[in-house]
Design a protein around this motif. Structure first.
Motif, mmCIF file in Angstrom:
data_model
loop_
_atom_site.group_PDB
_atom_site.id
_atom_site.type_symbol
_atom_site.label_atom_id
_atom_site.label_comp_id
_atom_site.label_asym_id
_atom_site.label_seq_id
_atom_site.Cartn_x
_atom_site.Cartn_y
_atom_site.Cartn_z
ATOM 1 N N HIS A 1 0.874 -1.171 0.000
ATOM 2 C CA HIS A 1 0.000 0.000 0.000
ATOM 3 C C HIS A 1 0.910 1.219 0.000
ATOM 4 O O HIS A 1 1.881 1.277 0.742
ATOM 5 C CB HIS A 1 -0.887 -0.006 1.249
ATOM 6 C CG HIS A 1 -1.870 1.115 1.266
ATOM 7 N ND1 HIS A 1 -1.579 2.339 1.808
ATOM 8 C CD2 HIS A 1 -3.144 1.183 0.812
ATOM 9 C CE1 HIS A 1 -2.629 3.133 1.692
ATOM 10 N NE2 HIS A 1 -3.581 2.460 1.091
ATOM 11 N N ASN B 1 -12.713 -3.030 9.895
ATOM 12 C CA ASN B 1 -13.214 -2.725 8.551
ATOM 13 C C ASN B 1 -12.630 -1.424 8.040
ATOM 14 O O ASN B 1 -12.250 -1.311 6.864
ATOM 15 C CB ASN B 1 -14.740 -2.632 8.575
ATOM 16 C CG ASN B 1 -15.412 -3.986 8.585
ATOM 17 O OD1 ASN B 1 -14.758 -5.020 8.522
ATOM 18 N ND2 ASN B 1 -16.729 -3.984 8.681
ATOM 19 N N GLN B 2 -12.539 -0.407 8.892
ATOM 20 C CA GLN B 2 -12.015 0.890 8.480
ATOM 21 C C GLN B 2 -10.522 0.802 8.151
ATOM 22 O O GLN B 2 -10.047 1.405 7.185
ATOM 23 C CB GLN B 2 -12.270 1.918 9.579
ATOM 24 C CG GLN B 2 -13.752 2.169 9.844
ATOM 25 C CD GLN B 2 -13.994 3.128 10.997
ATOM 26 O OE1 GLN B 2 -13.156 3.965 11.318
ATOM 27 N NE2 GLN B 2 -15.149 3.008 11.638
ATOM 28 N N LEU C 1 -8.828 -1.904 7.172
ATOM 29 C CA LEU C 1 -8.639 -2.670 5.941
ATOM 30 C C LEU C 1 -8.909 -1.818 4.707
ATOM 31 O O LEU C 1 -8.219 -1.954 3.685
ATOM 32 C CB LEU C 1 -9.559 -3.896 5.940
ATOM 33 C CG LEU C 1 -9.249 -4.983 6.968
ATOM 34 C CD1 LEU C 1 -10.312 -6.069 6.934
ATOM 35 C CD2 LEU C 1 -7.865 -5.586 6.727
ATOM 36 N N GLN C 2 -9.892 -0.950 4.791
ATOM 37 C CA GLN C 2 -10.206 -0.066 3.659
ATOM 38 C C GLN C 2 -9.067 0.891 3.345
ATOM 39 O O GLN C 2 -8.959 1.382 2.219
ATOM 40 C CB GLN C 2 -11.486 0.712 3.961
ATOM 41 C CG GLN C 2 -12.749 -0.136 3.938
ATOM 42 C CD GLN C 2 -13.979 0.614 4.415
ATOM 43 O OE1 GLN C 2 -13.957 1.834 4.573
ATOM 44 N NE2 GLN C 2 -15.066 -0.114 4.652
ATOM 45 N N MET C 3 -8.194 1.126 4.316
ATOM 46 C CA MET C 3 -7.051 2.006 4.110
ATOM 47 C C MET C 3 -5.821 1.245 3.635
ATOM 48 O O MET C 3 -4.760 1.826 3.441
ATOM 49 C CB MET C 3 -6.739 2.772 5.395
ATOM 50 C CG MET C 3 -7.876 3.683 5.839
ATOM 51 S SD MET C 3 -7.447 4.704 7.267
ATOM 52 C CE MET C 3 -6.258 5.828 6.507
#
Length: 313
Positions: free
Chosen positions: A28, A142-143, A145-147
């Motif tokens: 990432h 969840n937040q 992982l979205q990043m």
């Protein structure tokens, strides 16, 4: 509500131990193979059934030195009335744990000491009233992982197994070994011979005696683990299985009867056992910064010395 969140300011850096066999990473542009750790605080504050600040200090020290190093760590506590939602659905939910949990909560001084140590070690401490720590972790996972980060959850709680994936793993305290142990997707499949996506559905069928959630075998004695696994492998999830059983035969008569007769019962189990993702908490950018670990040794040594002196009195 966030309790005294502190964050380190250094820029993000690569995982210092990328070659570890238990530590996976993803690419990432902002994270550079970085992981975010969530620490479920309450379980490590006990030694057996008894509240124990030395246990907290010992497991925290090992967590910092052997597990998270300087990766971001977010500590999570149960919010006030966190169990209320599930106990309204199922009064037996964690009924036997109430005295144990209250043992630590009643000592406001101990709770403040735990939060104080975490703050001094540059760890944000999160608590959301009306939600258990598990729900807050699931929401923030969840937040994160979205990043584009990976997530590692530090907890002995089996409820977190429903979150395991290529990008989410657990690290559990192992008292008999005196260390934390990583538990990954590979470990889950080897142990259960199924995907973690079926974990929650299986627990709904089999129940969870530790959490006070009765399984289907109490109502239909012939419906055991073998039957549950066979049906879930074919249908994938509890909801798919129940929907299929409502319109056609999915198994032997005893299984078919149980699934149609107790469908609402099983759906309630699902609502009780599934982790919620709607906690009123939002990821702060500074929580993702590399943690400044320069205070760890001094803070934990001072804390342990204070506990030792207290025990001598």
């Amino acid at each position: 509500m966030m309790l005294g969140a502190l964050s380190a300011k250094p820029s993000l850096s690569p995982n210092p131990n990328p070659s570890s066999s238990h530590r996976h990473s993803i690419k990432h542009p902002a994270s550079k193979h970085r992981r975010v750790f969530f620490l479920d605080v309450n379980p490590i504050c006990y030694s057996g059934p008894h509240p124990s600040l030395p246990s907290f200090a010992r497991w925290l020290s090992l967590f910092f030195s052997d597990v998270s190093l300087v990766d971001p760590v977010i500590a999570v506590l149960d919010g006030e009335r966190g169990n209320e939602y599930r106990r309204k659905l199922l009064p037996s939910y964690k009924a036997h744990r109430r005295k144990k949990v209250e043992g630590l909560r009643q000592s406001s001084e101990s709770r403040l000491e735990v939060v104080g140590v975490l703050r001094e070690c540059n760890v944000p401490v999160i608590k959301v009233d009306g939600y258990e720590a598990d729900d807050v972790v699931a929401t923030l996972t969840n937040q994160v992982l979205q990043m584009g980060f990976q997530v590692v959850i530090g907890s002995p709680d089996k409820d977190f197994k429903q979150l395991i994936s290529e990008d989410v793993q657990l690290v559990m305290p192992m008292p008999e070994l005196g260390r934390w142990s990583f538990y990954t997707l590979r470990h889950y499949i080897a142990q259960y011979n199924c995907d973690p996506s079926s974990d929650l559905s299986l627990r709904c069928l089999m129940g969870d005696e530790v959490d006070g959630v009765p399984g289907l075998q109490h109502l239909a004695p012939g419906f055991g683990r073998k039957t549950a696994m066979k049906l879930l492998k074919k249908h994938g999830s509890l909801e798919n299985l129940l929907n299929a059983a409502a319109v056609r035969t999915v198994g032997k008569p005893y299984a078919q009867d149980a699934l149609t007769k107790y469908a609402d019962y099983l759906r309630k189990n699902y609502e009780v056992l599934s982790l919620r993702r709607d906690a009123n908490v939002h990821l702060e950018e500074e929580w993702l910064s590399a943690r400044d670990a320069c205070n760890d040794s001094a803070v934990l040594s001072s804390f342990m010395k204070k506990l030792y002196e207290r025990q001598k009195l």
